[in-house]
Enzyme design. Sequence first.
Site, short mmCIF file in Angstrom:
data_model
loop_
_atom_site.label_atom_id
_atom_site.label_comp_id
_atom_site.label_asym_id
_atom_site.label_seq_id
_atom_site.Cartn_x
_atom_site.Cartn_y
_atom_site.Cartn_z
N HIS A 49 52.55 -79.67 -32.46
CA HIS A 49 51.64 -78.54 -32.27
C HIS A 49 51.99 -77.78 -30.98
CE1 HIS A 49 47.57 -76.63 -32.64
NE2 HIS A 49 47.73 -76.51 -31.33
N GLU A 50 52.07 -78.52 -29.89
CA GLU A 50 52.36 -77.85 -28.61
C GLU A 50 53.77 -77.25 -28.61
OE1 GLU A 50 49.84 -77.28 -26.95
OE2 GLU A 50 48.52 -78.81 -27.80
N HIS A 106 53.54 -73.78 -29.89
CA HIS A 106 53.11 -72.87 -28.82
C HIS A 106 54.29 -72.55 -27.89
CE1 HIS A 106 48.81 -72.67 -29.57
NE2 HIS A 106 48.66 -73.98 -29.50
N GLU A 155 48.01 -69.68 -31.93
CA GLU A 155 47.64 -70.84 -32.74
C GLU A 155 48.37 -70.80 -34.09
OE1 GLU A 155 46.04 -72.94 -31.01
OE2 GLU A 155 45.59 -74.46 -32.52
ZN ZN Z 1 46.89 -75.00 -30.09
#
Ligand code: ZN
Length: 514
Positions: free
Chosen positions: A264-265, A268, A303
């Site tokens: 997830h990160e 980003h 996101e």
């Molecule tokens: Zn996030």
Amino acid sequence: MSAYDELSLELSDVSDVLNALNLLNWDARTQMPSGGAGSRGQQIATLSAIAQQRLASDRLLTLLDGCETELEGLPENGVERRSVAAARQASAFYRRLSPSLTREFAALKTVAQGRWAEARAANDFALFAPDLERVVAFSRELAETIGYADHPYDAMVGLYEPGMTAQRLEGLFAELRQGLLPLLRRITDSGVTPADDFLHLEYPVDSQRAFALEVAQAFGYDLTRGRLDASLHPFEISLTRDDVRITTRYDQHFLSQALFGLLHETGHALYEQGVDPSLARGALTSDLMNLYAVAGTSFGAHESQSRLWENLIGRSQPFWAHWYGRLQAHFPSQLEGVSVGAFHRAVNRVAPSLIRVEADEITYNLHIMLRTELELGLMDGSLLVRDLPEAWNAKMQDYLGITPPSDSLGVLQDIHWSSGYIGSFPTYTLGNIMSCQFFEAARQQQPDLELRLASGDYAPLRGWLTQNIYRHGRRFTPDELLRRSTGRPLEVRPYLEYLEQKFIALYGLERSSA
Ligand code: ZN
């Protein structure tokens, strides 16, 4: 020197201050001894005030006026005029905002966060309620300062998602709910419960880190411009495109936590590392309204990238078909006899649960809708803080069929409200929706994309995302990015289609005839 050149120098200074703020925040969340919290708070307040003063200054206003005539004739959506527009918006906001309001709000947030933690530990909502009432009152005052057409929530959500309004959210979420609730019911009614006990065996942290980092680098995370640390709450933060840091949290007895958190990160981080170098240290890599150095154009767009890499790639069947052997090599005894299919079903298990951050891909959005609806009520006064726990529990029952046994596991679970972040929750679900729309366009425009992804080659996807999203920084709004790259405004359909297709297959459901 032209007014625009002078403005650029001025904004580079502001960008440096915001990046320094990010470094102080990164340090506070990864390295700082707890005793440093007090002085760190003062340092952060001082740097924020400096950035705010520069943005509210008469000098900046004069330069902005000078730019208007100087840049006449240049395209409205070019880098120059978009930089001026971003600075103009921040200048107007900070010239209207009284410095005392900012100071009081900052002080309130510190107190409220402490009280929220106490209230959660003691399962005592009443302890936090007076502070939350003040946060709501401040947010309403902030909304008046920012200005809005229809609903005070427009001003708040617009801080995180430019162009989003209460009315648009209601429409998008109603459509999503109409698709999600029947799908969730079919899954829970199927009686299928994929085994996931093997995810909870002992998984040494070093190997967890090594595998996840291997995947992150395969996705394209550049460690010469990044680093990975551990923290209580995983996050990504950038100090310009050339220093983009991520963290994760390890649980020795739950493989999914650090792994998917890190993917997830990484999503980003790819956004931040992918911004064009020419935009660094400028208005288009700085969120001047929130005083935050970031290249992503909105919270939702950001996101969309974390969710795309975590879910659409990292929880997909082709991904595990490619990577499962590597994972088993790291954890031979833990995964012995577990097939790739069983593993894939386990990491995609759907089950209504109390806690948002532990929710699966489907129920996650219901947690967000619940919060958004409550925030709307708090902002327009139709819901009182003291009635929040009851409203929370009623919606949990309505959407997820469960009632929290305590407020600690219910209305007190998130830090957001105590931190003054009213209006940010919907961006998580907006990110989910956007992720599928972007991914669908990437697949349509690159016919061999799926084949490349299946072979573990992520460069073509990253290339498309960089070309269409990352490199632009904050030059285009999320709506503009969507229209330019997919030809359409934000729409729920690709997301619902993705969820239905994926979970109908995973749970062996009949395709509905409708
Ligand atoms: Zn996030």
